[in-house]
Write a protein that holds these residues in place. Sequence first.
Motif, PDB file in Angstrom:
ATOM      1  N   GLU A  45      36.109  33.645  39.999  1.00 15.49           N
ATOM      2  CA  GLU A  45      36.100  33.744  41.459  1.00 15.49           C
ATOM      3  C   GLU A  45      35.793  35.175  41.911  1.00 15.49           C
ATOM      4  N   ILE A  46      34.953  35.285  42.926  1.00 16.03           N
ATOM      5  CA  ILE A  46      34.637  36.583  43.520  1.00 16.03           C
ATOM      6  C   ILE A  46      35.586  36.775  44.697  1.00 16.03           C
ATOM      7  N   PRO A  47      36.383  37.862  44.705  1.00 15.84           N
ATOM      8  CA  PRO A  47      37.349  38.069  45.783  1.00 15.84           C
ATOM      9  C   PRO A  47      36.678  38.124  47.162  1.00 15.84           C
ATOM     10  N   GLU A  48      37.390  37.639  48.167  1.00 16.77           N
ATOM     11  CA  GLU A  48      36.853  37.593  49.520  1.00 16.77           C
ATOM     12  C   GLU A  48      36.500  38.990  50.027  1.00 16.77           C
ATOM     13  N   ALA A  49      37.300  39.986  49.667  1.00 23.20           N
ATOM     14  CA  ALA A  49      37.023  41.355  50.111  1.00 23.20           C
ATOM     15  C   ALA A  49      35.670  41.831  49.584  1.00 23.20           C
ATOM     16  N   ARG A  50      35.343  41.500  48.347  1.00 20.13           N
ATOM     17  CA  ARG A  50      34.039  41.876  47.777  1.00 20.13           C
ATOM     18  C   ARG A  50      32.915  41.144  48.488  1.00 20.13           C
ATOM     19  N   ARG A  51      33.122  39.878  48.777  1.00 20.17           N
ATOM     20  CA  ARG A  51      32.085  39.095  49.471  1.00 20.17           C
ATOM     21  C   ARG A  51      31.818  39.634  50.868  1.00 20.17           C
ATOM     22  N   LYS A  52      32.876  40.091  51.552  1.00 20.45           N
ATOM     23  CA  LYS A  52      32.713  40.654  52.894  1.00 20.45           C
ATOM     24  C   LYS A  52      32.070  42.039  52.842  1.00 20.45           C
ATOM     25  N   ALA A  53      32.458  42.825  51.835  1.00 20.16           N
ATOM     26  CA  ALA A  53      31.939  44.195  51.723  1.00 20.16           C
ATOM     27  C   ALA A  53      30.465  44.216  51.347  1.00 20.16           C
ATOM     28  N   MET A  54      30.036  43.245  50.553  1.00 11.71           N
ATOM     29  CA  MET A  54      28.654  43.204  50.066  1.00 11.71           C
ATOM     30  C   MET A  54      28.070  41.816  50.308  1.00 11.71           C
ATOM     31  N   PRO A  55      27.576  41.553  51.514  1.00 16.85           N
ATOM     32  CA  PRO A  55      26.995  40.236  51.800  1.00 16.85           C
ATOM     33  C   PRO A  55      25.865  39.893  50.819  1.00 16.85           C
ATOM     34  N   GLY A  56      25.853  38.663  50.368  1.00 14.57           N
ATOM     35  CA  GLY A  56      24.809  38.207  49.455  1.00 14.57           C
ATOM     36  C   GLY A  56      25.133  38.441  47.987  1.00 14.57           C
ATOM     37  N   ILE A  57      26.358  38.844  47.689  1.00 17.70           N
ATOM     38  CA  ILE A  57      26.738  39.162  46.303  1.00 17.70           C
ATOM     39  C   ILE A  57      26.743  37.880  45.462  1.00 17.70           C
ATOM     40  N   ARG A  58      26.307  37.998  44.206  1.00 19.19           N
ATOM     41  CA  ARG A  58      26.197  36.824  43.339  1.00 19.19           C
ATOM     42  C   ARG A  58      27.011  36.953  42.056  1.00 19.19           C
ATOM     43  N   TYR A  59      27.533  38.159  41.774  1.00 20.81           N
ATOM     44  CA  TYR A  59      28.238  38.408  40.519  1.00 20.81           C
ATOM     45  C   TYR A  59      29.595  39.058  40.753  1.00 20.81           C
ATOM     46  N   CYS A  60      30.522  38.851  39.832  1.00 15.96           N
ATOM     47  CA  CYS A  60      31.795  39.561  39.865  1.00 15.96           C
ATOM     48  C   CYS A  60      31.540  41.020  39.480  1.00 15.96           C
ATOM     49  N   VAL A  61      32.550  41.860  39.606  1.00 18.54           N
ATOM     50  CA  VAL A  61      32.383  43.286  39.335  1.00 18.54           C
ATOM     51  C   VAL A  61      31.938  43.528  37.891  1.00 18.54           C
ATOM     52  N   ALA A  62      32.567  42.862  36.936  1.00 19.16           N
ATOM     53  CA  ALA A  62      32.240  43.083  35.520  1.00 19.16           C
ATOM     54  C   ALA A  62      30.794  42.684  35.207  1.00 19.16           C
ATOM     55  N   CYS A  63      30.374  41.533  35.681  1.00 22.23           N
ATOM     56  CA  CYS A  63      29.005  41.072  35.416  1.00 22.23           C
ATOM     57  C   CYS A  63      27.977  41.934  36.146  1.00 22.23           C
ATOM     58  N   GLN A  64      28.303  42.377  37.372  1.00 17.58           N
ATOM     59  CA  GLN A  64      27.409  43.251  38.122  1.00 17.58           C
ATOM     60  C   GLN A  64      27.225  44.573  37.393  1.00 17.58           C
ATOM     61  N   ALA A  65      28.315  45.131  36.858  1.00 18.12           N
ATOM     62  CA  ALA A  65      28.238  46.395  36.119  1.00 18.12           C
ATOM     63  C   ALA A  65      27.360  46.244  34.883  1.00 18.12           C
ATOM     64  N   GLU A  66      27.515  45.149  34.166  1.00 15.50           N
ATOM     65  CA  GLU A  66      26.699  44.901  32.975  1.00 15.50           C
ATOM     66  C   GLU A  66      25.220  44.769  33.347  1.00 15.50           C
ATOM     67  N   LEU A  67      24.935  44.058  34.418  1.00 13.37           N
ATOM     68  CA  LEU A  67      23.556  43.889  34.877  1.00 13.37           C
ATOM     69  C   LEU A  67      22.938  45.240  35.245  1.00 13.37           C
ATOM     70  N   GLU A  68      23.686  46.071  35.952  1.00  9.61           N
ATOM     71  CA  GLU A  68      23.183  47.388  36.346  1.00  9.61           C
ATOM     72  C   GLU A  68      22.954  48.286  35.139  1.00  9.61           C
TER      73      GLU A  68
END
Length: 88
Positions: A45-68
């Motif tokens: 689950e992606i936390p609501e705060a992350r979804r609000k802070a970054m509209p259009g987000i598709r990954y959790c923090v860990a997966c986003q970091a790995e992708l970057e």
Amino acid sequence: MAVGWAKDGAVQDQIDASVEDAVNLARSRLHQGESLTHCEECDCEIPEARRKAMPGIRYCVACQAELENQQTSATTFNRRGSKDSQLR
């Protein structure tokens, strides 16, 4: 001052092209659309705060970091192509 076959301002042209490429890459990575509630990669689950802070987000923090991390390693290359610049 041009050197060899290079025209005047060739170095600045290379700098401008590098900056333009970086800006285009950053723009292409901006999120768009509605955020997902669960990570596209690991399904956590992606936390609501992350979804609000970054509209259009598709990954959790860990997966986003790995992708970057994967994207960063593939973005640098030698524009000049001369033997001298490759030896530095």
